[in-house]
Design a protein around this motif. Structure first.
Motif, PDB file in Angstrom:
ATOM      1  N   LEU A  95       0.782  -1.393  -0.098  1.00 16.71           N
ATOM      2  CA  LEU A  95      -0.123  -0.062   0.068  1.00 16.71           C
ATOM      3  C   LEU A  95       0.806   1.235  -0.077  1.00 16.71           C
ATOM      4  O   LEU A  95       0.643   2.203  -0.745  1.00 16.71           O
ATOM      5  CB  LEU A  95      -1.083  -0.066   1.151  1.00 16.71           C
ATOM      6  CG  LEU A  95      -2.091  -1.018   1.101  1.00 16.71           C
ATOM      7  CD1 LEU A  95      -2.730  -1.147   2.526  1.00 16.71           C
ATOM      8  CD2 LEU A  95      -3.029  -1.048   0.056  1.00 16.71           C
ATOM      9  N   PRO A  96       1.851   1.622   1.015  1.00 10.89           N
ATOM     10  CA  PRO A  96       2.477   2.687   0.831  1.00 10.89           C
ATOM     11  C   PRO A  96       3.496   2.788  -0.238  1.00 10.89           C
ATOM     12  O   PRO A  96       3.996   3.682  -0.593  1.00 10.89           O
ATOM     13  CB  PRO A  96       3.391   2.727   2.226  1.00 10.89           C
ATOM     14  CG  PRO A  96       3.171   1.255   2.613  1.00 10.89           C
ATOM     15  CD  PRO A  96       2.009   0.740   2.083  1.00 10.89           C
ATOM     16  N   LEU A  97       3.917   1.546  -0.689  1.00 10.72           N
ATOM     17  CA  LEU A  97       5.249   1.458  -1.771  1.00 10.72           C
ATOM     18  C   LEU A  97       4.308   2.019  -3.043  1.00 10.72           C
ATOM     19  O   LEU A  97       5.036   2.615  -3.787  1.00 10.72           O
ATOM     20  CB  LEU A  97       5.570  -0.064  -1.988  1.00 10.72           C
ATOM     21  CG  LEU A  97       6.559  -0.381  -0.845  1.00 10.72           C
ATOM     22  CD1 LEU A  97       6.921  -2.042  -1.212  1.00 10.72           C
ATOM     23  CD2 LEU A  97       7.928   0.431  -1.046  1.00 10.72           C
ATOM     24  N   VAL A  98       3.129   1.562  -3.346  1.00  8.55           N
ATOM     25  CA  VAL A  98       2.390   1.784  -4.905  1.00  8.55           C
ATOM     26  C   VAL A  98       1.695   3.121  -5.027  1.00  8.55           C
ATOM     27  O   VAL A  98       1.797   3.524  -5.834  1.00  8.55           O
ATOM     28  CB  VAL A  98       1.682   0.461  -5.130  1.00  8.55           C
ATOM     29  CG1 VAL A  98       0.738   0.625  -6.202  1.00  8.55           C
ATOM     30  CG2 VAL A  98       2.606  -0.794  -5.416  1.00  8.55           C
ATOM     31  N   PHE A  99       0.791   3.241  -3.796  1.00  5.61           N
ATOM     32  CA  PHE A  99      -0.167   4.416  -3.924  1.00  5.61           C
ATOM     33  C   PHE A  99       0.226   5.483  -3.128  1.00  5.61           C
ATOM     34  O   PHE A  99       0.513   5.625  -1.905  1.00  5.61           O
ATOM     35  CB  PHE A  99      -1.453   3.902  -3.181  1.00  5.61           C
ATOM     36  CG  PHE A  99      -1.741   2.649  -3.860  1.00  5.61           C
ATOM     37  CD1 PHE A  99      -2.497   2.536  -5.115  1.00  5.61           C
ATOM     38  CD2 PHE A  99      -1.822   1.300  -3.136  1.00  5.61           C
ATOM     39  CE1 PHE A  99      -2.992   1.792  -5.622  1.00  5.61           C
ATOM     40  CE2 PHE A  99      -2.380   0.187  -3.730  1.00  5.61           C
ATOM     41  CZ  PHE A  99      -2.778   0.326  -5.219  1.00  5.61           C
ATOM     42  N   GLY A 100       0.329   6.603  -3.777  1.00  6.38           N
ATOM     43  CA  GLY A 100       0.611   8.042  -3.394  1.00  6.38           C
ATOM     44  C   GLY A 100      -0.559   8.676  -2.765  1.00  6.38           C
ATOM     45  O   GLY A 100      -1.642   8.417  -3.034  1.00  6.38           O
ATOM     46  N   ASN A 101      -0.083   9.816  -2.040  1.00  6.49           N
ATOM     47  CA  ASN A 101      -1.345  10.819  -1.576  1.00  6.49           C
ATOM     48  C   ASN A 101      -1.477  11.640  -2.573  1.00  6.49           C
ATOM     49  O   ASN A 101      -1.193  12.913  -2.490  1.00  6.49           O
ATOM     50  CB  ASN A 101      -0.569  11.565  -0.179  1.00  6.49           C
ATOM     51  CG  ASN A 101      -1.515  12.062   0.631  1.00  6.49           C
ATOM     52  OD1 ASN A 101      -2.872  12.225   0.205  1.00  6.49           O
ATOM     53  ND2 ASN A 101      -1.224  12.483   1.842  1.00  6.49           N
ATOM     54  N   THR A 102      -2.400  11.103  -3.452  1.00  4.96           N
ATOM     55  CA  THR A 102      -2.755  12.051  -4.646  1.00  4.96           C
ATOM     56  C   THR A 102      -3.717  12.899  -4.482  1.00  4.96           C
ATOM     57  O   THR A 102      -4.273  13.780  -5.431  1.00  4.96           O
ATOM     58  CB  THR A 102      -2.809  11.080  -5.852  1.00  4.96           C
ATOM     59  OG1 THR A 102      -3.857  10.114  -5.636  1.00  4.96           O
ATOM     60  CG2 THR A 102      -1.637  10.431  -6.424  1.00  4.96           C
TER      61      THR A 102
END
Length: 290
Positions: A95-102
């Motif tokens: 989750l934190p590796l792939v998904f940014g705080n977009t």
């Protein structure tokens, strides 16, 4: 981007986050109602208002959506290979590796740096990010297909409605549009305050792993985006938004999902904290390059 513009863009964002952090340190409050307000009311209003009257076209939309999906899938593949090679069972780390705080951070940075034109394009990137985190992301940490969850997100409906209004030139009277736009304006300061508050709830664990994961999220996201942009000769505002959104710190939603499904929650939270701190450096650097 000039140094003065850079300071005016980045400093207000992190000052608001700092206020949220200070509130969290001084007083414990229940921020869930504010999160719900952002997700179900203010956020969709902001998205509709930014897309409905923007200059975005189908070419820009499909380019950003395609790039966002490719970035997420490539990062997922690289993370999968890394876990295989290191024999790691920390599936929550996907989750934190792939998904940014977009959204919480991606929206204000895009808006402050590039105005409403930047925000409307950032919304498209975030739409794909949200679709995948609520489908593939949940499947990875929960081992259940939760694709229906993705389509319950109001922001997706707001993007579609806004795009239809925009492309078909459907007139929205100011009497209706102005209240929607005004409610939407709540989103960005409130989201930054919530982000700052949420950071106070994190206790650092497994610092070495968390730091490596944080570098992967920001640098990896940026390099994959750069490769895609060079490969397909993407230019202009679309290029800037793809690079910026791809290198955002780890998503707060990843931390929430990891806690919900009890998957390496403290480690995921540590990566969210470290990437957010690192973004104090990375976001100004990326904006300076753009």
């Amino acid at each position: 981007m000039h140094a003065a513009t850079l300071v005016q863009t980045v400093l207000p964002i992190f000052l608001i986050i700092a206020v949220g952090y200070a509130i969290g340190k001084l007083k414990k409050v229940d921020v869930q109602p504010f999160v719900d307000l952002i997700v179900y009311i203010a956020g969709p209003c902001l998205i509709f208002a930014s897309v409905a009257r923007s200059d975005i076209n189908l070419t820009d939309f499909s380019t950003i959506a395609g790039a966002a999906l490719a970035i997420v899938l490539i990062l997922t593949s690289v993370a999968f290979l890394s876990f295989k090679l290191t024999k790691s069972d920390k599936k929550g780390l996907y989750l934190p590796l792939v998904f940014g705080n977009t959204s919480y951070l991606g929206y204000p940075v895009a808006l402050f740096a590039f105005g409403m034109a930047g925000l409307s394009r950032a919304v498209v990137f975030d739409m794909i990010n949200s679709l995948v985190i609520f489908s593939l992301g949940i499947y990875i940490v929960h081992q259940r297909n939760e694709i229906r969850e993705a389509f319950k997100i109001p922001l997706l409906h707001a993007v579609v409605i806004g795009l239809v209004v925009n492309l078909l030139n459907i007139p929205v009277p100011d009497l209706v549009f102005t209240p929607i736009e005004t409610i939407g304006m709540i989103t960005i300061p409130l989201a930054l305050l919530v982000l700052g508050y949420k950071l106070t709830e994190i206790k650092l664990t497994a610092v070495k792993v968390a730091v490596l994961a944080s570098v992967f999220r920001i640098l990896g996201g940026f390099l994959v985006a750069l490769a895609i942009i060079e490969l397909f000769a993407i230019e202009g505002m679309v290029r800037n938004i793809i690079l910026l959104q791809a290198a955002m710190p780890s998503a707060v939603m990843g931390m929430i999902l990891a806690a919900k499904y009890d998957r390496d929650a403290s480690l995921v939270a540590s990566v969210v904290l470290i990437t957010t701190v690192l973004s104090l450096i990375s976001i100004p650097l990326i904006l300076a390059m753009l």
